[in-house]
Motif scaffolding. Structure first.
Motif, PDB file in Angstrom:
ATOM      1  N   UNK A 343      88.635  -7.914  48.157  1.00 14.36           N
ATOM      2  CA  UNK A 343      87.693  -6.784  48.614  1.00 14.36           C
ATOM      3  C   UNK A 343      88.101  -5.406  48.313  1.00 14.36           C
ATOM      4  N   UNK A 344      89.381  -5.185  48.017  1.00 13.84           N
ATOM      5  CA  UNK A 344      89.942  -3.704  47.845  1.00 13.84           C
ATOM      6  C   UNK A 344      89.686  -2.883  48.813  1.00 13.84           C
ATOM      7  N   UNK A 345      89.473  -3.196  50.020  1.00 14.04           N
ATOM      8  CA  UNK A 345      89.306  -2.030  50.977  1.00 14.04           C
ATOM      9  C   UNK A 345      87.831  -1.674  51.434  1.00 14.04           C
ATOM     10  N   UNK A 346      86.861  -2.624  50.655  1.00 13.70           N
ATOM     11  CA  UNK A 346      85.514  -2.283  50.901  1.00 13.70           C
ATOM     12  C   UNK A 346      85.178  -2.848  52.391  1.00 13.70           C
ATOM     13  N   UNK A 365      77.475 -12.381  55.185  1.00 19.31           N
ATOM     14  CA  UNK A 365      78.416 -11.510  54.926  1.00 19.31           C
ATOM     15  C   UNK A 365      77.714 -10.631  53.792  1.00 19.31           C
ATOM     16  N   UNK A 366      78.194  -9.302  53.990  1.00 19.45           N
ATOM     17  CA  UNK A 366      77.335  -8.228  53.271  1.00 19.45           C
ATOM     18  C   UNK A 366      78.440  -7.206  52.734  1.00 19.45           C
ATOM     19  N   UNK A 367      78.694  -6.964  51.572  1.00 17.46           N
ATOM     20  CA  UNK A 367      79.503  -5.776  51.174  1.00 17.46           C
ATOM     21  C   UNK A 367      78.920  -4.632  51.249  1.00 17.46           C
ATOM     22  N   UNK A 368      79.221  -3.743  51.876  1.00 18.02           N
ATOM     23  CA  UNK A 368      78.339  -2.413  52.245  1.00 18.02           C
ATOM     24  C   UNK A 368      78.413  -1.628  51.098  1.00 18.02           C
ATOM     25  N   UNK A 369      79.255  -1.570  50.237  1.00 17.33           N
ATOM     26  CA  UNK A 369      79.388  -0.421  49.307  1.00 17.33           C
ATOM     27  C   UNK A 369      78.339  -1.144  48.190  1.00 17.33           C
ATOM     28  N   UNK A 370      78.045  -2.269  47.988  1.00 18.62           N
ATOM     29  CA  UNK A 370      77.164  -2.739  46.945  1.00 18.62           C
ATOM     30  C   UNK A 370      76.045  -3.237  47.371  1.00 18.62           C
ATOM     31  N   UNK A 371      76.021  -3.726  48.776  1.00 22.56           N
ATOM     32  CA  UNK A 371      75.175  -4.193  49.449  1.00 22.56           C
ATOM     33  C   UNK A 371      74.700  -5.705  48.887  1.00 22.56           C
ATOM     34  N   UNK A 372      75.901  -6.426  48.341  1.00 19.82           N
ATOM     35  CA  UNK A 372      75.845  -7.644  47.904  1.00 19.82           C
ATOM     36  C   UNK A 372      76.285  -8.504  48.938  1.00 19.82           C
TER      37      UNK A 372
END
Length: 376
Positions: A343-346, A365-372
């Motif tokens: 995730x490189x710090x996301x 699980x949601x990546x907040x930066x991309x909302x993916x």
């Protein structure tokens, strides 16, 4: 005919996946019954029959039992593959040699109640592999009676192990073996040495197919464990543990390599192979450094961390599903995942929260930066 071709020709297609209960074995047992090979040894705590299959007419008696733990079914599938091989040799001259040297008594499903419920324990919540001394359960008594009546020269205790077992070089422990101790001092008794030689022979062959993926189980002595008790009684006993091959959560690849192990143990693929007891100890001991999934360099609540996820196997409507749970988090560089996501710090949200808890079941699980949404 090479071993892969042999396996493809005898593969028992009626058994597949992780959920194997008595009803799945019934059609196969009926076929073997017609050949006069099936007997009923007794019943389980819930009154389900415990069957045995007998084949071969040789002087060396081999007793093997599978699914002592009801949710460990991979060895059962492999056992029926091996039976197919013995009954339908497809022109393999070595089959008759195996049958003339050995008499096999297979108990394919020792714990039918646990198998039905997909649990390790039996219907009364007892681990049958901790009941060797007390003999408190019907299933335990059935196995002991079979042992005493059949008087085997070799015992095969067939089990399955979890996905976290690892070996040096970031390898999964796809198969593990053990020559159980016969006493607390782990004395190298004659029976234990014979079991070690059998394991060393299997390992020598399997390294050509699973290099670096064969492990050795812990040999701490426990009088309550069936394998230890049979070894103590002077009968060479080998523990088989069916583990994980990459991407193989149904354990169909592991099943194949178990079949290869059976062939090598009984001489078909290891003629002329010379092994020593020392070769057994060269097999690396199992470690516990794998996790099913590791999320690398994620930020939760402002903290950079790794998160290890372990699946729990759950029976739903007759199908085993894998539910993800948080196993641990922090700096997990010493661990490695069967699947790793970077995730490189996301920053991520687990179950819509900015906190993380051990043993928490993961819904999203949601990546907040991309909302993916991350699928695991």
């Amino acid at each position: 005919m090479d071993i892969d071709t042999i396996y493809n020709s005898i593969f028992e297609a009626r058994l597949a996946g992780r959920y194997i209960a008595l009803r799945h074995l019934t059609p196969l047992l009926k076929d073997y019954q017609k050949l006069g090979m099936v007997s009923t040894l007794g019943t389980s705590e819930n009154g389900n029959p415990i069957y045995a299959i007998r084949v071969g007419h040789g002087p060396k008696k081999v007793l093997a039992w599978s699914q002592m733990h009801g949710n460990e079914s991979t060895t059962t599938k492999a056992l029926f593959d091996f039976l197919n091989f013995l009954i339908h040799p497809n022109g393999q001259p070595q089959v008759q040699e195996i049958l003339s040297k050995h008499s096999f008594l297979f108990i394919p499903l020792l714990n039918p109640d646990g198998a039905e419920a997909y649990t390790r324990e039996n219907a009364r919540g007892i681990d049958l592999n901790r009941d060797a001394v007390n003999q408190s359960q019907k299933e335990s008594k059935v196995l002991r009676r079979a042992f005493e009546d059949f008087k085997p020269h070799v015992c095969l205790n067939l089990h399955g192990q979890r996905t976290f077992y690892s070996l040096p070089g970031k390898k999964p422990a796809s198969l593990s073996f053990l020559a159980p101790a016969a006493d607390a001092d782990r004395t190298l008794t004659p029976s234990r040495k014979e079991a070690m030689l059998g394991i060393a022979k299997m390992n020598a062959f399997l390294q050509g197919h699973l290099p670096g993926q064969i492990g050795r189980y812990d040999d701490s002595f426990n009088d309550n464990c069936v394998g230890d008790s049979f070894q103590k009684a002077g009968v060479p006993t080998i523990l088989f543990e069916a583990g994980h091959c990459p991407g193989d959560y149904q354990r169909e690849q592991t099943r194949k390599f178990l079949f290869y192990a059976f062939l090598s143990l009984f001489g078909m693929e290891t003629v002329g192979v010379n092994v020593q007891v020392e070769d057994y100890f060269k097999i690396p001991e199992n470690e516990k450094n794998f996790r099913d999934v590791i999320l690398r360099k994620v930020v939760i609540g402002g903290e950079l961390m790794d998160i290890a996820i372990q699946y729990k196997e759950v029976l739903q409507d007759g199908v085993v599903v894998w539910e993800p749970y948080i196993d641990e988090f922090g700096d997990l560089q010493a661990l490695f995942g069967h699947r790793e996501l970077e995730f490189g710090g996301n920053q991520i949200l687990i179950n819509s929260n900015e906190n993380v808890f051990v043993n928490e079941k993961i819904a999203t699980i949601v990546d907040k930066s991309s909302e993916k949404i991350i699928k695991i």
